[in-house]
Design a protein around this motif. Sequence first.
Motif, PDB file in Angstrom:
ATOM      1  N   THR A   1      -4.777   1.971 -10.007  1.00 47.12           N
ATOM      2  CA  THR A   1      -3.951   3.018  -9.946  1.00 47.12           C
ATOM      3  C   THR A   1      -4.220   3.641 -11.820  1.00 47.12           C
ATOM      4  OG1 THR A   1      -1.676   1.983 -10.413  1.00 47.12           O
ATOM      5  CG2 THR A   1      -2.134   1.940  -8.101  1.00 47.12           C
TER       6      THR A   1
ATOM      7  N   ILE B   1      -4.831   7.934  -3.276  1.00 48.20           N
ATOM      8  CA  ILE B   1      -4.283   8.095  -2.339  1.00 48.20           C
ATOM      9  C   ILE B   1      -5.267   6.948  -1.236  1.00 48.20           C
ATOM     10  CG2 ILE B   1      -4.138   9.161   0.529  1.00 48.20           C
ATOM     11  CD1 ILE B   1      -4.704  11.615  -1.244  1.00 48.20           C
ATOM     12  N   PHE B   2      -4.209   6.121  -1.172  1.00 49.00           N
ATOM     13  CA  PHE B   2      -4.581   4.755   0.067  1.00 49.00           C
ATOM     14  C   PHE B   2      -3.991   4.580   1.392  1.00 49.00           C
ATOM     15  CE2 PHE B   2      -3.454   3.730  -4.551  1.00 49.00           C
ATOM     16  CZ  PHE B   2      -4.567   2.540  -5.470  1.00 49.00           C
ATOM     17  N   HIS B   3      -4.936   4.179   1.914  1.00 46.77           N
ATOM     18  CA  HIS B   3      -4.555   4.295   3.729  1.00 46.77           C
ATOM     19  C   HIS B   3      -4.694   2.721   3.762  1.00 46.77           C
ATOM     20  CE1 HIS B   3      -5.529   8.892   3.851  1.00 46.77           C
ATOM     21  NE2 HIS B   3      -6.524   7.763   3.507  1.00 46.77           N
ATOM     22  N   TYR B   4      -4.210   2.540   5.122  1.00 46.30           N
ATOM     23  CA  TYR B   4      -4.020   1.666   5.706  1.00 46.30           C
ATOM     24  C   TYR B   4      -4.187   1.376   6.739  1.00 46.30           C
ATOM     25  CZ  TYR B   4      -2.919  -4.084   5.355  1.00 46.30           C
ATOM     26  OH  TYR B   4      -3.165  -5.456   6.400  1.00 46.30           O
TER      27      TYR B   4
ATOM     28  N   SER C   1       1.262   6.335  -7.442  1.00 47.45           N
ATOM     29  CA  SER C   1      -0.499   6.406  -8.021  1.00 47.45           C
ATOM     30  C   SER C   1      -0.332   7.777  -7.459  1.00 47.45           C
ATOM     31  CB  SER C   1      -1.340   5.802  -7.594  1.00 47.45           C
ATOM     32  OG  SER C   1      -3.069   6.163  -7.361  1.00 47.45           O
ATOM     33  N   LYS C   2      -1.587   9.422  -8.637  1.00 50.40           N
ATOM     34  CA  LYS C   2      -2.701   9.966  -7.302  1.00 50.40           C
ATOM     35  C   LYS C   2      -3.366   9.666  -6.554  1.00 50.40           C
ATOM     36  CE  LYS C   2      -1.172  12.888 -11.808  1.00 50.40           C
ATOM     37  NZ  LYS C   2      -1.725  12.923 -13.092  1.00 50.40           N
TER      38      LYS C   2
ATOM     39  N   VAL D   1       0.503  -1.016   0.064  1.00 50.04           N
ATOM     40  CA  VAL D   1       0.061  -0.155  -0.179  1.00 50.04           C
ATOM     41  C   VAL D   1       0.717   1.809   0.055  1.00 50.04           C
ATOM     42  CG1 VAL D   1      -1.342   1.809   1.337  1.00 50.04           C
ATOM     43  CG2 VAL D   1      -2.130  -1.135   1.445  1.00 50.04           C
ATOM     44  N   ILE D   2       1.923   1.454   0.409  1.00 49.83           N
ATOM     45  CA  ILE D   2       2.869   2.178   0.882  1.00 49.83           C
ATOM     46  C   ILE D   2       3.146   2.803  -0.757  1.00 49.83           C
ATOM     47  CG2 ILE D   2       5.286   3.171   1.978  1.00 49.83           C
ATOM     48  CD1 ILE D   2       4.465   1.350   4.277  1.00 49.83           C
TER      49      ILE D   2
ATOM     50  N   ASN E   1       0.973   4.348  -3.405  1.00 46.91           N
ATOM     51  CA  ASN E   1       1.173   5.366  -2.623  1.00 46.91           C
ATOM     52  C   ASN E   1       2.048   6.228  -3.345  1.00 46.91           C
ATOM     53  OD1 ASN E   1      -1.828   6.257  -1.100  1.00 46.91           O
ATOM     54  ND2 ASN E   1      -0.261   5.221   0.058  1.00 46.91           N
ATOM     55  N   GLU E   2       3.401   5.889  -3.771  1.00 47.64           N
ATOM     56  CA  GLU E   2       4.338   6.452  -4.153  1.00 47.64           C
ATOM     57  C   GLU E   2       4.075   6.307  -6.341  1.00 47.64           C
ATOM     58  OE1 GLU E   2       7.770   4.257  -2.954  1.00 47.64           O
ATOM     59  OE2 GLU E   2       7.481   4.182  -1.527  1.00 47.64           O
TER      60      GLU E   2
ATOM     61  N   TYR F   1     -14.217   7.713   1.033  1.00 45.24           N
ATOM     62  CA  TYR F   1     -13.754   6.770   0.352  1.00 45.24           C
ATOM     63  C   TYR F   1     -14.398   5.772  -0.915  1.00 45.24           C
ATOM     64  CZ  TYR F   1     -10.796   7.106   4.548  1.00 45.24           C
ATOM     65  OH  TYR F   1     -10.520   7.295   5.827  1.00 45.24           O
TER      66      TYR F   1
END
Length: 211
Positions: free
Chosen positions: A152, A29-32, A26-27, A19-20, A23-24, A50
């Motif tokens: 993504t 935003i992913f949260h975990y 893709s535009k 997931v981290i 985020n790097e 979401y």
Amino acid sequence: SIRITLCDFASRSREEELVIYLNEISKIIFHYKRITDKTELLNILSSDEYDVISISSHGEVNTRAPLENTIKIGADEIKWIELNPNKYTLTNKRLLYLNICDSGHYSCKNGFMLESLSNFLTHNNQATVSHMWPVTVNYSSGFLMIFLHQLTHNDSFKEAYSNTLSLAVNNNMHSYIETNNLQNIKLFETLLSPSIKKESVINWGSMLYQE
């Protein structure tokens, strides 16, 4: 997109790493999150914040009393009926991805088919992805993460699902991982291991998309 782990899923730390990484690149935003509180889960599900919510947990199915079916939340549990989508006030189309055994499995009582969790949660503004039967954790996590990778660069939930399902059914997930230089991520290192059987989606859970 938000990724929720409700209990001690074996692949949690490896999924969090991915997931981290998403985020790097893709535009989006992913949260975990790891959640142990039922109220927090219900607040997230009733929120319009979401576009995609993915839940990993253990489910317990009672085929003769589906309203008693439960999902683990830490040491606690929540009944499926408490997740009633009719209580949500969603304005945008959302995808709820259930990485939970039997979440797409229909029950049968007195000769009548009773709806699955995924069917219960499919709503005008909420599509679902679910498993038809018990799953292999590493493979189901790999499927989910490839699906998120597809998102993504693909705005369509259904297309991202169809593309991922095609890779799984044709045993091409491994070539996808290598083509996209994902093989050094721990989750995919595990998935590429010779100890993981290269079987089709039919053998490890049979993913189901509903809208």
